[in-house]
Design a protein around this motif. Structure first.
Motif, PDB file in Angstrom:
ATOM      1  N   GLY A   1      52.311  78.399   4.292  1.00 29.23           N
ATOM      2  CA  GLY A   1      51.914  78.266   2.900  1.00 29.23           C
ATOM      3  C   GLY A   1      52.944  77.467   2.141  1.00 29.23           C
ATOM      4  O   GLY A   1      53.793  78.020   1.441  1.00 29.23           O
ATOM      5  N   GLY A   2      52.886  76.160   2.252  1.00 29.12           N
ATOM      6  CA  GLY A   2      53.921  75.294   1.718  1.00 29.12           C
ATOM      7  C   GLY A   2      54.762  74.746   2.851  1.00 29.12           C
ATOM      8  O   GLY A   2      54.840  75.340   3.938  1.00 29.12           O
ATOM      9  N   ALA A   3      55.397  73.608   2.602  1.00 30.86           N
ATOM     10  CA  ALA A   3      56.128  72.921   3.663  1.00 30.86           C
ATOM     11  C   ALA A   3      57.444  73.617   3.968  1.00 30.86           C
ATOM     12  O   ALA A   3      58.231  73.889   3.065  1.00 30.86           O
ATOM     13  CB  ALA A   3      56.386  71.477   3.270  1.00 30.86           C
ATOM     14  N   PRO A   4      57.716  73.895   5.238  1.00 36.89           N
ATOM     15  CA  PRO A   4      59.035  74.420   5.614  1.00 36.89           C
ATOM     16  C   PRO A   4      60.067  73.308   5.604  1.00 36.89           C
ATOM     17  O   PRO A   4      59.726  72.121   5.518  1.00 36.89           O
ATOM     18  CB  PRO A   4      58.805  74.942   7.037  1.00 36.89           C
ATOM     19  N   ALA A   5      61.317  73.669   5.707  1.00 37.56           N
ATOM     20  CA  ALA A   5      62.378  72.673   5.814  1.00 37.56           C
ATOM     21  C   ALA A   5      62.195  71.870   7.095  1.00 37.56           C
ATOM     22  O   ALA A   5      61.725  72.402   8.111  1.00 37.56           O
ATOM     23  CB  ALA A   5      63.737  73.354   5.815  1.00 37.56           C
ATOM     24  N   PRO A   6      62.552  70.594   7.063  1.00 36.34           N
ATOM     25  CA  PRO A   6      62.440  69.789   8.288  1.00 36.34           C
ATOM     26  C   PRO A   6      63.158  70.404   9.482  1.00 36.34           C
ATOM     27  O   PRO A   6      62.697  70.279  10.624  1.00 36.34           O
ATOM     28  CB  PRO A   6      63.060  68.452   7.877  1.00 36.34           C
ATOM     29  N   GLU A   7      64.272  71.097   9.224  1.00 37.12           N
ATOM     30  CA  GLU A   7      65.008  71.739  10.315  1.00 37.12           C
ATOM     31  C   GLU A   7      64.177  72.845  10.967  1.00 37.12           C
ATOM     32  O   GLU A   7      64.223  73.041  12.185  1.00 37.12           O
ATOM     33  CB  GLU A   7      66.328  72.295   9.802  1.00 37.12           C
ATOM     34  N   GLN A   8      63.416  73.576  10.160  1.00 29.20           N
ATOM     35  CA  GLN A   8      62.529  74.595  10.722  1.00 29.20           C
ATOM     36  C   GLN A   8      61.417  73.946  11.531  1.00 29.20           C
ATOM     37  O   GLN A   8      61.022  74.452  12.584  1.00 29.20           O
ATOM     38  CB  GLN A   8      61.937  75.456   9.610  1.00 29.20           C
ATOM     39  N   ALA A   9      60.888  72.849  11.027  1.00 25.74           N
ATOM     40  CA  ALA A   9      59.849  72.132  11.767  1.00 25.74           C
ATOM     41  C   ALA A   9      60.367  71.697  13.126  1.00 25.74           C
ATOM     42  O   ALA A   9      59.648  71.762  14.136  1.00 25.74           O
ATOM     43  CB  ALA A   9      59.370  70.934  10.958  1.00 25.74           C
ATOM     44  N   ALA A  10      61.625  71.257  13.177  1.00 25.01           N
ATOM     45  CA  ALA A  10      62.205  70.863  14.460  1.00 25.01           C
ATOM     46  C   ALA A  10      62.295  72.048  15.412  1.00 25.01           C
ATOM     47  O   ALA A  10      62.063  71.913  16.623  1.00 25.01           O
ATOM     48  CB  ALA A  10      63.587  70.252  14.232  1.00 25.01           C
ATOM     49  N   GLU A  11      62.611  73.230  14.886  1.00 24.40           N
ATOM     50  CA  GLU A  11      62.640  74.426  15.726  1.00 24.40           C
ATOM     51  C   GLU A  11      61.253  74.758  16.247  1.00 24.40           C
ATOM     52  O   GLU A  11      61.088  75.147  17.416  1.00 24.40           O
ATOM     53  CB  GLU A  11      63.193  75.609  14.926  1.00 24.40           C
ATOM     54  N   ILE A  12      60.250  74.610  15.392  1.00 24.48           N
ATOM     55  CA  ILE A  12      58.865  74.869  15.800  1.00 24.48           C
ATOM     56  C   ILE A  12      58.467  73.928  16.929  1.00 24.48           C
ATOM     57  O   ILE A  12      57.823  74.332  17.909  1.00 24.48           O
ATOM     58  CB  ILE A  12      57.932  74.729  14.580  1.00 24.48           C
ATOM     59  N   GLU A  13      58.844  72.669  16.816  1.00 29.93           N
ATOM     60  CA  GLU A  13      58.545  71.705  17.880  1.00 29.93           C
ATOM     61  C   GLU A  13      59.222  72.098  19.192  1.00 29.93           C
ATOM     62  O   GLU A  13      58.595  72.054  20.260  1.00 29.93           O
ATOM     63  CB  GLU A  13      59.013  70.321  17.449  1.00 29.93           C
ATOM     64  N   LYS A  14      60.484  72.497  19.117  1.00 32.36           N
ATOM     65  CA  LYS A  14      61.225  72.865  20.336  1.00 32.36           C
ATOM     66  C   LYS A  14      60.595  74.064  21.033  1.00 32.36           C
ATOM     67  O   LYS A  14      60.683  74.194  22.260  1.00 32.36           O
ATOM     68  CB  LYS A  14      62.677  73.167  19.987  1.00 32.36           C
ATOM     69  N   LEU A  15      59.961  74.938  20.273  1.00 31.76           N
ATOM     70  CA  LEU A  15      59.309  76.108  20.859  1.00 31.76           C
ATOM     71  C   LEU A  15      58.010  75.737  21.585  1.00 31.76           C
ATOM     72  O   LEU A  15      57.458  76.565  22.314  1.00 31.76           O
ATOM     73  CB  LEU A  15      59.021  77.148  19.779  1.00 31.76           C
TER      74      LEU A  15
END
Length: 288
Positions: free
Chosen positions: A24-38
């Motif tokens: 619900g709203g954009a996360p920080a780019p750093e969190q997005a990178a963690e999501i990608e790594k998962l």
């Protein structure tokens, strides 16, 4: 059959992987990178993002393969012309990594009321005129009429707050070539009462919105089920909880019912996002 979905019999469904994450709203780019790594294939950003879509490029810059989708841009609130400009800006910089999700949002929350379906069709016409390809857009769809529209005028449908039963019905309606990406909420909590309390904090809002209530009734829920604060039966249907393995089994039911991609909304606060996704990655068969 959707021209966005097939070309000479070859599927052109967006390739987002089996699972994505809805926020619900954009996360920080750093969190997005963690999501990608998962191992999650896409990040879906809800809460009616503004038409400039300025959050997208910082996320794509910090990631390599993660796709970003809107879940959804509200056609009542965001100019189609500006959204189209934003789409082309992002596409030019990061080809094939952005998927535009649009929808009618909540008619109850707009001052200018017209038939939602007509508003959506007019919006799609404007996107067509601005050369936003049908293959890179999806439509928020619950009922049969809008599901059919999603098959004709986009790559497919992004149903929100539904069940695997709805996914199966939607797949039967739109056919095998159309992209289908339902959302499902999760709470990593084995105590049923506690998990339901967390689920209700989000779901109760939607019990005042007729498009969701009508959809639940089509699925067989009763007036009592959809009366605030929502019955246990309803909450259990739209919020998966338990162990990571139990939640994964519930999410996999959408794939078994015909979904191409399932978007996971983690409940329980921002601090729960990455830990929950980390726990789910293994049972979901992701590389994390």
């Amino acid at each position: 059959m959707s021209e966005a979905s097939t070309s000479e019999g070859v599927s052109l469904k967006p390739g987002l992987g089996r699972y994505g994450v809805w926020t619900g709203g954009a996360p920080a780019p750093e969190q997005a990178a963690e999501i990608e790594k998962l191992g999650y294939g896409a990040l879906w950003v809800g809460a009616s993002p503004a038409a400039d879509l300025s959050f997208v490029e910082p996320i794509l810059e910090q990631t390599e393969t993660l796709q970003v989708a809107t879940g959804i841009v509200n056609v009542w609130a965001s100019s189609a012309e500006e959204v189209a400009e934003s789409y082309h800006r992002i596409e030019d910089a990061y080809p094939n990594r952005f998927l535009l999700g649009v929808g009618i949002g909540h008619p109850e929350h707009t001052d200018e009321y017209r038939k939602p379906y007509d508003v959506l069709v007019e919006y799609l016409d404007k996107l067509d005129a601005a050369k936003v390809p049908t293959s890179r857009r999806v439509i928020a769809a619950l009922g049969p009429k809008v599901l059919e529209l999603s098959a004709r005028r986009s790559a497919g449908a992004h149903p929100y707050l539904t069940t695997p039963e709805h996914t199966g019905q939607a797949r039967n309606l739109i056919g095998p070539t159309v992209f289908l990406a339902p959302e499902h909420k999760v709470v990593l909590e084995t105590d049923a009462d506690e998990a339901r309390d967390v689920g209700r904090q989000t779901v109760e809002f939607y019990l005042d919105l007729r498009n969701y209530v009508n959809n639940w009734k089509r699925l067989g829920f009763t007036d009592d089920d959809v009366t605030k604060p929502g019955s246990d039966k309803l909450i259990d249907a739209v919020v998966a909880y338990g162990t990571a393995e139990e939640i994964a089994a519930r999410l996999n039911q959408h794939l078994d019912a015909g979904a191409d991609h399932v978007t996971i909304q983690v409940l329980g606060g921002k601090d729960a996002l990455i830990p929950t996704l980390t726990e789910l990655a293994g049972p979901l068969g992701l590389k994390g």
